[in-house]
Design an enzyme around this catalytic site. Structure first.
Site, short mmCIF file in Angstrom:
data_model
loop_
_atom_site.label_atom_id
_atom_site.label_comp_id
_atom_site.label_asym_id
_atom_site.label_seq_id
_atom_site.Cartn_x
_atom_site.Cartn_y
_atom_site.Cartn_z
N TYR A 107 19.09 13.65 -14.68
CA TYR A 107 17.63 13.63 -14.64
C TYR A 107 17.12 14.45 -15.82
O TYR A 107 17.59 15.57 -16.05
CB TYR A 107 17.13 14.24 -13.33
CG TYR A 107 15.63 14.34 -13.20
CD1 TYR A 107 14.85 13.20 -13.04
CD2 TYR A 107 14.98 15.57 -13.22
CE1 TYR A 107 13.46 13.28 -12.91
CE2 TYR A 107 13.60 15.67 -13.09
CZ TYR A 107 12.85 14.52 -12.94
OH TYR A 107 11.48 14.61 -12.80
N ASP A 154 20.73 18.56 -22.64
CA ASP A 154 19.57 18.95 -21.83
C ASP A 154 19.98 20.17 -21.02
O ASP A 154 20.69 20.08 -20.02
CB ASP A 154 19.15 17.80 -20.92
CG ASP A 154 17.94 18.17 -20.06
OD1 ASP A 154 17.52 19.34 -20.10
OD2 ASP A 154 17.44 17.30 -19.32
N LYS A 166 12.65 26.08 -17.36
CA LYS A 166 13.08 26.91 -16.23
C LYS A 166 13.24 28.40 -16.60
O LYS A 166 12.25 29.08 -16.80
CB LYS A 166 14.33 26.32 -15.59
CG LYS A 166 14.06 24.89 -15.07
CD LYS A 166 14.98 24.45 -14.00
CE LYS A 166 14.80 22.99 -13.66
NZ LYS A 166 14.28 22.67 -12.37
C1 LIG Z 1 18.10 18.88 -16.56
C2 LIG Z 1 16.63 18.71 -16.37
N1 LIG Z 1 15.91 18.18 -17.38
C3 LIG Z 1 14.56 18.04 -17.28
C4 LIG Z 1 13.90 18.40 -16.13
C5 LIG Z 1 12.41 18.25 -16.05
O1 LIG Z 1 11.83 19.50 -16.09
P1 LIG Z 1 10.33 19.74 -15.52
O2 LIG Z 1 10.41 19.56 -14.04
O3 LIG Z 1 10.01 21.14 -15.95
O4 LIG Z 1 9.46 18.73 -16.17
C6 LIG Z 1 14.61 18.95 -15.07
C7 LIG Z 1 13.93 19.35 -13.83
O5 LIG Z 1 14.50 19.72 -12.86
C8 LIG Z 1 16.00 19.12 -15.20
O6 LIG Z 1 16.74 19.65 -14.22
#
Ligand SMILES: Cc1ncc(COP(=O)(O)O)c(C=O)c1O
Length: 428
Positions: A141, A236, A264
């Site tokens: 994700y 990511d 985060k």
């Molecule tokens: C690996 C990863 N990338 C992107 C995101 C998206 O981040 P946000 O919820 O701050 O938009 C998340 C959210 O949990 C994530 O775990």
């Protein structure tokens, strides 16, 4: 019964009563508690119930709730600055910190969420390579950007849908899906589409199909294929950054990415994101280059103050990562032992302070296909049991539990005792 009253009223004004789907506990068949306050690893709901928190705002709060240094930094900054939309010294300090401490980051751009970071990194990769296709992995994700909502993990997976309505075919026709940890699938994709691939984006330690670490050989293959075909490799690290190690997942692999995304932990609990990487790539961003990306609130002073306080504290107390590792090991081993003693088929995947218990009779869980075979009904019983015992854990098999420096051996012992109660009930 304030929890119920507030949540029922919330449903009138917010879809599902929430501002992000996974919070509503839809699959667990109950309303979620409405959380009022947090301190260290204890959170309290509107009815005054206390929970030991293993969600930590879905990862950011590695220092626990309302860490005194983070709160002080926010308070002090808020006396002189809320927002300017102009350059500040604080955003320089955070950017410099990240460039100096993370081996692969020469330059960085602040944004406001993980989604913004990943979608902007993709745009940059496309602008830099002048190619269109992207590769993501089933079960990973990267936020709710249209092009990522194919075979996505986290809440999308929990909802049991392939993607999202409202995403035009055109938005996903350039998204190719790879199989996590499957080198052959990547060789095949690159041999077919290699010349059109702008980038491969991966959670190097996946957390959104539950925790699964990429194999070293898999990352090596990705690096080689990207190099051979002029594609960029994007890690990511929105979840794994500053979590699985101070230098994040990139420090666990020999092969390095071209771009990395963060959010985060780097925002210290406030809305934040960032993407960075090699200078020659980052210089393609506007105003230096032709890839346009902007944000009114990007680099906001209060967020930067919280982020800098968090990152500095982590760096000055690196033994915090050893503590988290020791607690994680104790938790992982305890769950494995209790599962075995009670005949509960389980696989525990953990990297540092992020961990998932998969209920399965298989001996390992290494891909999205493995994850999908897990026992969702048992997970639901486990979740409800733990909540009832006063533990806040994610309401989905496809998420991670998180540890912080504020957890103690006592919290882990309590968790294991509660888990044993669950395992004994299941064994009957
Ligand atoms: C690996 C990863 N990338 C992107 C995101 C998206 O981040 P946000 O919820 O701050 O938009 C998340 C959210 O949990 C994530 O775990």
């Amino acid at each position: 019964m304030m929890n119920e009253k507030i949540f029922e009223e919330s449903k009138k004004y917010m879809p599902g009563g929430v501002n992000s789907p996974v919070r509503c506990f839809k699959d667990m068949g109950i309303n979620p508690p409405v959380i009022k306050s947090g301190n260290g690893v204890i959170i309290k709901d509107e009815d005054g119930n206390e929970y030991i928190d293993f969600v930590l705002a879905w990862g950011p709060l590695i220092l626990g709730h309302c860490d005194v240094d983070v709160v002080n930094a926010i308070n002090e900054e808020s006396k002189i600055a809320l927002a300017f939309g102009a350059p500040t010294k604080l955003e320089l300090e955070v950017s410099k910190f990240m460039c100096e401490n993370l081996d692969t980051i020469d330059m960085i751009r602040m944004v406001n969420s993980g989604t913004e970071a990943t979608m902007s990194a993709i745009k940059l990769a496309r602008g830099y390579t002048k190619k269109n296709k992207i590769v993501k992995f089933a079960g990973c994700y990267h936020g709710h950007f249209d092009g990522f909502l194919v075979e996505a993990g986290s809440g999308v997976l929990t909802e049991g849908i392939a993607g999202s309505q409202g995403v035009p075919e055109d938005s996903i026709k350039n998204t190719l899906i790879g199989i996590y940890n499957d080198e052959k699938s990547m060789e095949d994709l690159f041999s077919k589409y290699g010349d059109d691939i702008a980038c491969v984006i991966i959670e190097p330690v996946a957390g959104n199909m539950g925790v699964i670490k990429a194999k070293d050989s898999f990352i090596k293959t990705l690096r080689r294929l990207c190099d051979e075909h002029g594609a960029l490799l994007i890690f990511d690290e929105v979840m794994s950054g500053f979590r699985v190690a101070f230098k994040g997942a990139q420090s666990l692999f020999e092969e390095k990415p071209d771009l990395v995304t963060y959010a985060k932990i780097m925002g210290g609990g406030l809305p934040c994101g960032a993407y960075g990487g090699k200078r020659e790539i980052m210089e393609h961003l506007s105003p230096l280059g032709g890839v346009y990306q902007a944000g009114t609130m990007s680099g906001n002073p209060i967020v930067m103050a919280a982020g800098l306080a968090t990152l500095t504290k982590l760096k000055n107390n690196l033994d915090g990562y050893d503590k988290i590792e020791a607690l994680g090991k104790k938790l992982e081993e305890g769950i494995a032992r209790i599962s075995e003693e009670n005949g509960i088929g389980s696989v525990v995947n953990r990297v540092g302070g992020m961990m998932t218990i998969f209920f399965t009779d298989d001996s390992k869980v290494e891909s999205y296909e493995d994850v999908k075979k897990c026992d969702g009904e048992r997970f639901k019983r486990y979740f409800l049991h733990m909540l009832n015992e006063g533990f806040n854990i994610p309401p989905s098999q496809f998420e991670a539990v998180f540890l912080s420096v504020k957890h103690t051996e006592e919290h882990i012992d309590k968790f294991l005792k509660a888990f044993e109660g669950f395992a004994k009930k299941e064994a009957k």
